[in-house]
Design a protein around this motif. Sequence first.
Motif, mmCIF file in Angstrom:
data_model
loop_
_atom_site.group_PDB
_atom_site.id
_atom_site.type_symbol
_atom_site.label_atom_id
_atom_site.label_comp_id
_atom_site.label_asym_id
_atom_site.label_seq_id
_atom_site.Cartn_x
_atom_site.Cartn_y
_atom_site.Cartn_z
ATOM 1 N N THR A 63 0.857 -1.188 0.000
ATOM 2 C CA THR A 63 0.000 0.000 0.000
ATOM 3 C C THR A 63 0.895 1.241 0.000
ATOM 4 O OG1 THR A 63 -0.014 0.026 2.413
ATOM 5 C CG2 THR A 63 -1.755 -1.210 1.323
ATOM 6 N N CYS A 72 -5.149 -9.561 9.785
ATOM 7 C CA CYS A 72 -5.791 -9.376 8.489
ATOM 8 C C CYS A 72 -7.073 -10.195 8.414
ATOM 9 C CB CYS A 72 -4.788 -9.832 7.424
ATOM 10 S SG CYS A 72 -5.439 -9.905 5.781
ATOM 11 N N SER A 125 -14.968 -10.422 -5.764
ATOM 12 C CA SER A 125 -14.149 -9.569 -4.903
ATOM 13 C C SER A 125 -14.451 -9.897 -3.443
ATOM 14 C CB SER A 125 -14.412 -8.099 -5.192
ATOM 15 O OG SER A 125 -15.657 -7.708 -4.679
ATOM 16 N N GLU A 127 -13.648 -8.435 0.711
ATOM 17 C CA GLU A 127 -13.200 -7.265 1.472
ATOM 18 C C GLU A 127 -11.965 -7.638 2.273
ATOM 19 O OE1 GLU A 127 -15.808 -4.448 4.039
ATOM 20 O OE2 GLU A 127 -14.733 -5.789 5.395
ATOM 21 N N PHE A 129 -9.320 -6.297 5.177
ATOM 22 C CA PHE A 129 -9.085 -5.302 6.230
ATOM 23 C C PHE A 129 -7.839 -5.720 6.978
ATOM 24 C CE2 PHE A 129 -9.918 -3.730 10.639
ATOM 25 C CZ PHE A 129 -9.780 -2.388 10.354
ATOM 26 N N PHE A 143 -5.704 -0.556 6.889
ATOM 27 C CA PHE A 143 -5.962 -0.541 5.445
ATOM 28 C C PHE A 143 -7.208 -1.358 5.147
ATOM 29 C CE2 PHE A 143 -5.255 -2.122 1.044
ATOM 30 C CZ PHE A 143 -5.145 -0.883 0.405
ATOM 31 N N LYS A 144 -8.056 -0.810 4.272
ATOM 32 C CA LYS A 144 -9.285 -1.520 3.914
ATOM 33 C C LYS A 144 -9.504 -1.373 2.421
ATOM 34 C CE LYS A 144 -14.091 -1.835 5.430
ATOM 35 N NZ LYS A 144 -15.089 -1.268 6.339
ATOM 36 N N THR A 145 -9.835 -2.485 1.750
ATOM 37 C CA THR A 145 -10.071 -2.407 0.309
ATOM 38 C C THR A 145 -10.912 -3.613 -0.126
ATOM 39 O OG1 THR A 145 -8.993 -2.124 -1.840
ATOM 40 C CG2 THR A 145 -7.994 -3.715 -0.362
ATOM 41 N N ARG A 146 -11.222 -3.649 -1.408
ATOM 42 C CA ARG A 146 -11.837 -4.851 -1.986
ATOM 43 C C ARG A 146 -10.883 -5.385 -3.047
ATOM 44 N NH1 ARG A 146 -16.737 -6.030 -0.210
ATOM 45 N NH2 ARG A 146 -16.816 -7.758 -1.677
ATOM 46 N N LEU A 147 -10.701 -6.699 -3.055
ATOM 47 C CA LEU A 147 -9.719 -7.317 -3.941
ATOM 48 C C LEU A 147 -10.322 -8.505 -4.688
ATOM 49 C CD1 LEU A 147 -6.796 -7.655 -1.384
ATOM 50 C CD2 LEU A 147 -6.804 -6.098 -3.339
ATOM 51 N N ASP A 151 -6.046 -8.999 -8.553
ATOM 52 C CA ASP A 151 -5.313 -7.908 -7.898
ATOM 53 C C ASP A 151 -4.129 -8.426 -7.095
ATOM 54 O OD1 ASP A 151 -7.102 -5.837 -8.727
ATOM 55 O OD2 ASP A 151 -8.532 -6.568 -7.228
#
Lengths: 393, 137
Positions: A63, A72, A125, A127, A129, A143-147, A151
């Motif tokens: 990141t 995680c 995808s 989530e 975190f 950190f938070k995202t969708r993968l 990716d």
Amino acid sequence: MKTYAQINDRIAAGKAVVLTAEEMIDYVETHGAQQAADDIDVVTTATFGPMCSSGCFLNFGQTIPKIRITECWLDGVPAYSGLAAVDAYLGATQLRQHDSANLIFPGDFEFGGGHVIEKLVGGESVEMFALSYGTQEYPRREFKTRLTIQDLNQAIMVNPRNCYQNYNVAINCSDHRIYTYLGQLEPHGRNMTYCSAGQLSPLLNDPLYETIGIGTAVWLAGARGHVHAEGTQHCPTCLRTENGVPAEGAGTLGLTANMKHMSRRYVRGCSFKGYGVSLALGVGIPIPILNPTIAQRCAVRDRDIYAQVTDYSSDYPMKTGRTLGSLNYEQLRSGRVDFLGKSVEVSSLSSYSMALEICELLKQEIRDGRFLLSQPLQALPREQSMKACPERR
Amino acid sequence: MIAKHKYFFHFPKCETDTPIVCRLVRDYDLEVNIFRAKVNAEGEGYLLLELTGEEAQIERAKDFICSFGVSVNTVDKGVIRNTDTCTHCGNCLSHCAPHALHLRDSHTRFVDFDESRCVACGQCVANCPMGACSTVF
């Protein structure tokens, strides 16, 4: 006698003669093992069923600013992060954080690590975190995202134990229903469950590990993978019948392959009421027919493979070692057996239908010259047993 | 001619407190065997039942029920089996008492579902590791 190199040359030339383990039974019966060894190059074996000791290593990429992940979650399921900065290992049986598990018994266990793995393979995808304590070179703390799997830099399935060579048959002799990883077992021995592809199963077609070893190329859920180690609890010194086929647990395989090349059809999260979550996997292993002995072993029939019936209400949890008898896979696959004076319904956790499908797929890949065999780098151990864990103070 | 049919009724919210089933017995001379019934959180109702009686009376009873805005499905929807999700392991087989879930082919152990034999007991829902079976009940 044939060599791996000769067989691979025939595969590459599109001339290899390949049969499934089921087809090989009739071939050997009709033509004999010597003729079969001359005629047949490869036999395909397969299994499809829940394999709890499965999981995957993931690399998320860094990141900005950088993070050294200490905890995680993927779709709320914790992934082990005691590795390098953005590496994690997601286990198949990991429950979602805050799942009430068996607090209200029996728990439903609707979602866990196996389901996240299935979603990733399916291109969905998830989530992600992550948390960290922050360091000078990795200052980010959250950190938070969708993968999606595309990716990720790497998504490598690494399974410590797959393809159990044989497995026991579960029954419940108590007076109440029990919930197990072999399904729901009714009281007074009213049903039984088993979990093996029997005559299609890889290690039942190579009972003494003459061709399957460390380095063997395998078909893992559609990806080309390999045996990376003996599986955990590999126990070759077990009860065997005259044909060398184990009549109990025995050998196991550690398998690995690139998850990006897998098909969701063969990677399936599963839930067992009262037990937990797991991952059902499809595995295919080609067996090179190097000589008549190997040809004969690949002709093993369900009726010549036995499994021990174990009471999961007492003997299994208390590790008494007592079994109630043995049944062969022809009896088990029929769906009903006579056992201890009663007619008992039998069901399976392993899909014979899917195992057949995988045998056919792998057969076609080899015939088309798309799947070459690999000679093991090292044989699987043949002389070791399984110890219990000592309890010391 | 005496007939026996299974139906799945979906009641709109406004009709779940109307006693309709007793009229099937009283006015249409039908035998009613209720397998499953449920009113959901939104106030809609589901009813899976079997009607036995004169074919003509069953048809008239269906018209009567439809007059309340109830939808009548002759194709059972008590249990829905997702054929894409099913892996044909066969774990459901010994839990399905009416053998609605059965082996189409004992050689390949390919599992099939005969909806007409299903009584929506829900055992397949509880026992399918893959979540292939679901029910509104």
